[in-house]
Design a protein around this motif. Sequence first.
Motif, PDB file in Angstrom:
ATOM      1  N   LEU A 106       0.857  -1.185   0.000  1.00 27.80           N
ATOM      2  CA  LEU A 106       0.000   0.000   0.000  1.00 27.80           C
ATOM      3  C   LEU A 106       0.892   1.233   0.000  1.00 27.80           C
ATOM      4  O   LEU A 106       1.816   1.342   0.805  1.00 27.80           O
ATOM      5  CB  LEU A 106      -0.824  -0.039   1.286  1.00 27.80           C
ATOM      6  CG  LEU A 106      -2.225   0.534   1.261  1.00 27.80           C
ATOM      7  CD1 LEU A 106      -3.052  -0.088   0.160  1.00 27.80           C
ATOM      8  CD2 LEU A 106      -2.882   0.306   2.611  1.00 27.80           C
ATOM      9  N   SER A 110      -1.881   6.261   0.603  1.00 28.37           N
ATOM     10  CA  SER A 110      -3.115   5.522   0.898  1.00 28.37           C
ATOM     11  C   SER A 110      -3.178   5.157   2.372  1.00 28.37           C
ATOM     12  O   SER A 110      -4.227   5.272   3.014  1.00 28.37           O
ATOM     13  CB  SER A 110      -3.187   4.236   0.066  1.00 28.37           C
ATOM     14  OG  SER A 110      -2.989   4.528  -1.294  1.00 28.37           O
ATOM     15  N   GLN A 111      -2.042   4.704   2.904  1.00 24.78           N
ATOM     16  CA  GLN A 111      -1.989   4.330   4.317  1.00 24.78           C
ATOM     17  C   GLN A 111      -2.326   5.532   5.197  1.00 24.78           C
ATOM     18  O   GLN A 111      -3.129   5.443   6.135  1.00 24.78           O
ATOM     19  CB  GLN A 111      -0.587   3.802   4.664  1.00 24.78           C
ATOM     20  CG  GLN A 111      -0.313   3.627   6.148  1.00 24.78           C
ATOM     21  CD  GLN A 111      -1.021   2.435   6.762  1.00 24.78           C
ATOM     22  OE1 GLN A 111      -1.459   1.524   6.048  1.00 24.78           O
ATOM     23  NE2 GLN A 111      -1.147   2.432   8.087  1.00 24.78           N
ATOM     24  N   THR A 112      -1.722   6.690   4.887  1.00 30.04           N
ATOM     25  CA  THR A 112      -1.939   7.884   5.702  1.00 30.04           C
ATOM     26  C   THR A 112      -3.402   8.318   5.639  1.00 30.04           C
ATOM     27  O   THR A 112      -4.003   8.662   6.657  1.00 30.04           O
ATOM     28  CB  THR A 112      -0.999   9.016   5.232  1.00 30.04           C
ATOM     29  OG1 THR A 112       0.330   8.522   5.266  1.00 30.04           O
ATOM     30  CG2 THR A 112      -1.106  10.234   6.126  1.00 30.04           C
ATOM     31  N   ASP A 114      -5.935   6.352   5.111  1.00 33.30           N
ATOM     32  CA  ASP A 114      -6.689   5.381   5.918  1.00 33.30           C
ATOM     33  C   ASP A 114      -6.588   5.709   7.405  1.00 33.30           C
ATOM     34  O   ASP A 114      -7.563   5.592   8.152  1.00 33.30           O
ATOM     35  CB  ASP A 114      -6.156   3.962   5.677  1.00 33.30           C
ATOM     36  CG  ASP A 114      -6.566   3.432   4.307  1.00 33.30           C
ATOM     37  OD1 ASP A 114      -7.391   4.102   3.645  1.00 33.30           O
ATOM     38  OD2 ASP A 114      -6.063   2.367   3.913  1.00 33.30           O
ATOM     39  N   GLU A 115      -5.372   6.103   7.828  1.00 35.32           N
ATOM     40  CA  GLU A 115      -5.193   6.428   9.251  1.00 35.32           C
ATOM     41  C   GLU A 115      -6.021   7.651   9.636  1.00 35.32           C
ATOM     42  O   GLU A 115      -6.658   7.686  10.696  1.00 35.32           O
ATOM     43  CB  GLU A 115      -3.704   6.673   9.554  1.00 35.32           C
ATOM     44  CG  GLU A 115      -2.857   5.420   9.397  1.00 35.32           C
ATOM     45  CD  GLU A 115      -1.379   5.654   9.666  1.00 35.32           C
ATOM     46  OE1 GLU A 115      -1.042   6.642  10.350  1.00 35.32           O
ATOM     47  OE2 GLU A 115      -0.561   4.840   9.199  1.00 35.32           O
ATOM     48  N   PHE A 344       3.034  -0.346   2.798  1.00 30.44           N
ATOM     49  CA  PHE A 344       2.412  -1.020   3.937  1.00 30.44           C
ATOM     50  C   PHE A 344       1.709  -2.284   3.483  1.00 30.44           C
ATOM     51  O   PHE A 344       1.255  -2.387   2.350  1.00 30.44           O
ATOM     52  CB  PHE A 344       1.409  -0.084   4.608  1.00 30.44           C
ATOM     53  CG  PHE A 344       2.079   1.074   5.278  1.00 30.44           C
ATOM     54  CD1 PHE A 344       2.422   1.020   6.613  1.00 30.44           C
ATOM     55  CD2 PHE A 344       2.421   2.200   4.542  1.00 30.44           C
ATOM     56  CE1 PHE A 344       3.066   2.075   7.227  1.00 30.44           C
ATOM     57  CE2 PHE A 344       3.072   3.265   5.145  1.00 30.44           C
ATOM     58  CZ  PHE A 344       3.393   3.203   6.491  1.00 30.44           C
ATOM     59  N   ALA A 350      -5.993   0.065   9.058  1.00 28.71           N
ATOM     60  CA  ALA A 350      -5.703   0.984  10.160  1.00 28.71           C
ATOM     61  C   ALA A 350      -6.943   1.207  11.011  1.00 28.71           C
ATOM     62  O   ALA A 350      -7.965   1.647  10.520  1.00 28.71           O
ATOM     63  CB  ALA A 350      -5.214   2.313   9.605  1.00 28.71           C
ATOM     64  N   THR A 357      -0.712   1.802  12.798  1.00 25.23           N
ATOM     65  CA  THR A 357       0.331   1.290  11.923  1.00 25.23           C
ATOM     66  C   THR A 357       0.548  -0.184  12.181  1.00 25.23           C
ATOM     67  O   THR A 357       0.686  -0.584  13.315  1.00 25.23           O
ATOM     68  CB  THR A 357       1.644   2.042  12.175  1.00 25.23           C
ATOM     69  OG1 THR A 357       1.482   2.883  13.290  1.00 25.23           O
ATOM     70  CG2 THR A 357       2.028   2.855  10.978  1.00 25.23           C
TER      71      THR A 357
END
Length: 358
Positions: A106, A110-112, A114-115, A344, A350, A357
């Motif tokens: 990921l 995208s991860q950020t 989602d968080e 990720f 998340a 994380t």
Amino acid sequence: MENLDDLQNELVAAVNAAATLGAIEEIRISALGRKGRVTSLMKGLGALAPDERRAAGQSLNVVKSVVTDALESRRDALSEAELDAALARDRVDITLTARPENEGRLHPISQTIDEIIAIFGEMGFALAEGPDIEDDFHNFTALNIPPEHPARQMHDTFYLPEQPDGTRKLLRTHTSSVQIRTMQNCEPPLRIIVPGRAFRCDSDMTHTPMFHQVEGLIVDKTVHMGHLKGCLIEFCRAYFETPNVPVRFRPSFFPFTEPSAEVDIGCSRSGGTLKIGEGDDWLEILGCGMVHPKVLDACGIDSTEYQGFAFGMGIERIAMLKYGMPDLRTFFDADMPWLRHYGFAPLEVATLLRGLTP
Ligand code: PHE
């Protein structure tokens, strides 16, 4: 002079037997380099009688060109073989189903996102979206940005070609345009966040022409600056996973909020490494403020009855801060080793409960 036929045959045989590009280069130097065998013979020509010199010179030129051709074709063949080998080595079998050891990653953006959604979702914010291609009204006018405001100037904004009616669409310069769309289309109370792309004509170590922002907006009858502060302090602590991260609100200006503030988080930069949450340095991470009454009015919301707060932050920026990425531009290089390093695991969702994380 040594027998030129023998010399030529010997060199060509050596070239054809060379197994690597490095070996070819060695042969080239030993034959045609400054102190090479053919070169030395050529230097010796001056000592010969004129007609001998002419014949010997011609034969040496033949040797030189035959060896040069041999070198070149052997080099081509080997480079091609090396390329084929590299292509075979790096081949990606896209028909294979994902396996844990070679599954995709990921992207940190995208991860950020989602968080951020997980944190604000927990606080009761809904997700909203709007178009990347905007009009002047939603990106500027309704946000109390008058026509002569510098943010409108060509060097900041990407404009599309003029339409028959003389107006020009643009690529939204911030996600604040979605504040307007939401207020126009939904009845308050409102509580939304808007992750999305923004565009500005700018490119260097810390700016890319396309980047991501997340916008937040609350409109209700009694929301005040205290709610804004509490909400954003809580966000910073949850996002940076540091319960005591110092958060500072600094007075600032945005045409669409009044009062306006910028938020800094505490950090230290000693020893060249950035540490969030300790030390006596500050880093700006977002802009915010109470929604300007003119903005509410422009969207048909009675500003004597309703008020609200809004904020906007750069997603790349807070991703870089949390995950220690030094260069913004690498986000958009689509470089697989980078993605493998900073990416990720795709199935680790998340959540605040399990930890943001993986
Ligand atoms: N739109 C502002 C920017 O792009 C950020 C912002 C959003 C500020 C909402 C205040 C309120 O810089």
